[in-house]
Write a protein that holds these residues in place. Structure first.
Motif, PDB file in Angstrom:
ATOM      1  N   HIS A 159     -21.323  51.659 -36.642  1.00  0.00           N
ATOM      2  CA  HIS A 159     -22.576  50.929 -36.427  1.00  0.00           C
ATOM      3  C   HIS A 159     -23.781  51.619 -37.072  1.00  0.00           C
ATOM      4  O   HIS A 159     -24.837  51.003 -37.207  1.00  0.00           O
ATOM      5  CB  HIS A 159     -22.823  50.743 -34.925  1.00  0.00           C
ATOM      6  CG  HIS A 159     -22.999  52.025 -34.176  1.00  0.00           C
ATOM      7  ND1 HIS A 159     -21.938  52.867 -33.898  1.00  0.00           N
ATOM      8  CD2 HIS A 159     -24.106  52.617 -33.677  1.00  0.00           C
ATOM      9  CE1 HIS A 159     -22.393  53.922 -33.237  1.00  0.00           C
ATOM     10  NE2 HIS A 159     -23.702  53.803 -33.095  1.00  0.00           N
ATOM     11  N   VAL A 160     -23.660  52.860 -37.503  1.00  0.00           N
ATOM     12  CA  VAL A 160     -24.799  53.546 -38.120  1.00  0.00           C
ATOM     13  C   VAL A 160     -24.617  53.803 -39.607  1.00  0.00           C
ATOM     14  O   VAL A 160     -25.528  54.312 -40.260  1.00  0.00           O
ATOM     15  CB  VAL A 160     -25.150  54.884 -37.418  1.00  0.00           C
ATOM     16  CG1 VAL A 160     -25.488  54.677 -35.971  1.00  0.00           C
ATOM     17  CG2 VAL A 160     -24.072  55.920 -37.607  1.00  0.00           C
ATOM     18  N   ARG A 195     -27.923  56.418 -31.647  1.00  0.00           N
ATOM     19  CA  ARG A 195     -28.485  55.519 -32.656  1.00  0.00           C
ATOM     20  C   ARG A 195     -27.845  54.148 -32.515  1.00  0.00           C
ATOM     21  O   ARG A 195     -26.659  54.038 -32.253  1.00  0.00           O
ATOM     22  CB  ARG A 195     -28.266  56.056 -34.062  1.00  0.00           C
ATOM     23  CG  ARG A 195     -29.073  57.305 -34.313  1.00  0.00           C
ATOM     24  CD  ARG A 195     -29.000  57.707 -35.779  1.00  0.00           C
ATOM     25  NE  ARG A 195     -29.792  58.908 -35.961  1.00  0.00           N
ATOM     26  CZ  ARG A 195     -31.085  58.912 -36.251  1.00  0.00           C
ATOM     27  NH1 ARG A 195     -31.718  57.780 -36.403  1.00  0.00           N
ATOM     28  NH2 ARG A 195     -31.740  60.043 -36.393  1.00  0.00           N
ATOM     29  N   SER A 196     -28.641  53.121 -32.739  1.00  0.00           N
ATOM     30  CA  SER A 196     -28.114  51.770 -32.580  1.00  0.00           C
ATOM     31  C   SER A 196     -28.200  50.935 -33.847  1.00  0.00           C
ATOM     32  O   SER A 196     -27.760  49.802 -33.860  1.00  0.00           O
ATOM     33  CB  SER A 196     -28.871  51.053 -31.452  1.00  0.00           C
ATOM     34  OG  SER A 196     -30.249  50.986 -31.772  1.00  0.00           O
ATOM     35  N   GLN A 197     -28.781  51.488 -34.899  1.00  0.00           N
ATOM     36  CA  GLN A 197     -28.886  50.713 -36.136  1.00  0.00           C
ATOM     37  C   GLN A 197     -28.417  51.542 -37.322  1.00  0.00           C
ATOM     38  O   GLN A 197     -28.330  52.762 -37.247  1.00  0.00           O
ATOM     39  CB  GLN A 197     -30.308  50.247 -36.361  1.00  0.00           C
ATOM     40  CG  GLN A 197     -31.306  51.377 -36.521  1.00  0.00           C
ATOM     41  CD  GLN A 197     -32.727  50.852 -36.600  1.00  0.00           C
ATOM     42  OE1 GLN A 197     -32.991  49.705 -36.304  1.00  0.00           O
ATOM     43  NE2 GLN A 197     -33.641  51.710 -37.016  1.00  0.00           N
TER      44      GLN A 197
END
Length: 164
Positions: free
Chosen positions: A95-96, A64-66
């Motif tokens: 970051h998540v 996951r990047s967001q």
């Protein structure tokens, strides 16, 4: 789970007691899908540091990047003290996950764990912890209430603290 044609599915399964609550949290977080919203004043009864919860969150967060987890609370000190595995997960996957504090004057939000297709809502009870699973319109209303509360919250429980 019985539904009539054209009606949103409603889940009326109850969770009663602290052990059942922790089991329900663990089973929902063992294989989460999509976004996660959670609110508790202090997360004292959640057991977020349980190995199977961390394993499920690890598998879910990889790639996951967001921001996909929104964690709302009033106090995070107990969680930081009592669930070091979760604190390490929070650091690894900063970051998540976004963590915010809800001011006490903005109270009224039900303690909850909300996933895209199902939620778990605490029902006020003086005897023991009581919660229900929800979906459909009840889940939509809980998500809406959570999102409104999120708008009044401020960042808290940082993944990293800056020192001098």
């Amino acid at each position: 789970m019985n539904t009539r044609a054209g009606e949103a599915e409603a889940v009326d399964l109850q969770v009663q007691g602290r052990v059942a609550w922790r089991h329900a949290i663990r089973s929902l977080l063992a294989q989460p899908r999509g976004s996660i919203r959670m609110y508790s004043p202090d997360y004292a009864d959640w057991g977020l540091g349980a190995p199977d919860v961390i394993a499920g969150l690890d598998a879910w967060a990889i790639g996951r990047s967001q921001t996909s987890v929104r964690m709302l609370g009033q106090r995070f000190e107990g969680l930081q003290r009592d669930d070091p595995r979760f604190v390490q997960w929070r650091i690894r996957f900063a970051h998540v996950i976004a963590c915010h504090a809800l001011p006490e004057e903005c109270g009224g939000l039900q303690e909850c764990l909300l996933l895209p297709e199902i939620g778990l809502l605490v029902i006020p009870s003086e005897k023991s912890r009581l919660a229900i699973y929800c979906s459909g319109a009840r889940l939509h209303a809980a998500v809406h209430a959570f999102d409104q509360s999120w708008e009044h919250s401020t960042p808290m429980f940082p993944a990293h603290t800056l020192g001098l």
